[in-house]
Design a protein around this motif. Sequence first.
Motif, PDB file in Angstrom:
ATOM      1  N   UNK A  71    -152.615-161.323  -6.756  1.00  0.00           N
ATOM      2  CA  UNK A  71    -153.445-160.461  -7.606  1.00  0.00           C
ATOM      3  C   UNK A  71    -152.826-160.302  -8.987  1.00  0.00           C
ATOM      4  N   UNK A  72    -151.510-160.204  -9.050  1.00  0.00           N
ATOM      5  CA  UNK A  72    -150.827-160.079 -10.347  1.00  0.00           C
ATOM      6  C   UNK A  72    -150.986-161.345 -11.180  1.00  0.00           C
ATOM      7  N   UNK A  73    -150.906-162.485 -10.523  1.00  0.00           N
ATOM      8  CA  UNK A  73    -151.109-163.758 -11.223  1.00  0.00           C
ATOM      9  C   UNK A  73    -152.536-163.840 -11.735  1.00  0.00           C
ATOM     10  N   UNK A  74    -153.488-163.454 -10.891  1.00  0.00           N
ATOM     11  CA  UNK A  74    -154.904-163.459 -11.286  1.00  0.00           C
ATOM     12  C   UNK A  74    -155.132-162.561 -12.515  1.00  0.00           C
ATOM     13  N   UNK A  75    -154.445-161.423 -12.580  1.00  0.00           N
ATOM     14  CA  UNK A  75    -154.594-160.489 -13.704  1.00  0.00           C
ATOM     15  C   UNK A  75    -153.747-160.876 -14.902  1.00  0.00           C
ATOM     16  N   UNK A  76    -153.021-161.974 -14.795  1.00  0.00           N
ATOM     17  CA  UNK A  76    -152.171-162.489 -15.867  1.00  0.00           C
ATOM     18  C   UNK A  76    -151.093-161.475 -16.268  1.00  0.00           C
ATOM     19  N   UNK A  77    -150.534-160.800 -15.261  1.00  0.00           N
ATOM     20  CA  UNK A  77    -149.441-159.847 -15.507  1.00  0.00           C
ATOM     21  C   UNK A  77    -148.101-160.561 -15.476  1.00  0.00           C
ATOM     22  N   UNK A  78    -147.165-160.057 -16.227  1.00  0.00           N
ATOM     23  CA  UNK A  78    -145.796-160.569 -16.258  1.00  0.00           C
ATOM     24  C   UNK A  78    -145.085-160.083 -14.994  1.00  0.00           C
ATOM     25  N   UNK A  79    -144.706-161.037 -14.119  1.00  0.00           N
ATOM     26  CA  UNK A  79    -144.038-160.652 -12.869  1.00  0.00           C
ATOM     27  C   UNK A  79    -142.778-161.470 -12.641  1.00  0.00           C
ATOM     28  N   UNK A  80    -141.904-160.896 -11.845  1.00  0.00           N
ATOM     29  CA  UNK A  80    -140.747-161.607 -11.293  1.00  0.00           C
ATOM     30  C   UNK A  80    -140.766-161.334  -9.801  1.00  0.00           C
ATOM     31  N   UNK A  81    -140.923-162.396  -9.040  1.00  0.00           N
ATOM     32  CA  UNK A  81    -141.031-162.221  -7.582  1.00  0.00           C
ATOM     33  C   UNK A  81    -139.950-162.994  -6.857  1.00  0.00           C
TER      34      UNK A  81
END
Length: 81
Positions: A71-81
């Motif tokens: 979902x974060x990728x879909x929303x184009x959010x900056x993440x570190x997983x």
Amino acid sequence: MQAPWSKPVLIAFEEPGQYVTIDNTQAASWAMIEDWPTEDGAALDQALLICADVIKGKRTGEDARKAFIAAAIEADLDIKA
């Protein structure tokens, strides 16, 4: 529900590089409901359903973590997983 995930997800809602740590299903649910930049999206809808299933004991926290990342990728959010 509040059991820690195997690995937390760092996510930036406001500005890139200013991360918030999400480390359990409840925190992920609240983030998607309260802080998400979009209200629509297939991955977001799926992640919310999976989080609800985790809360009901039907899925694992790792399922919620993976769905939250999608979902974060879909929303184009900056993440570190």
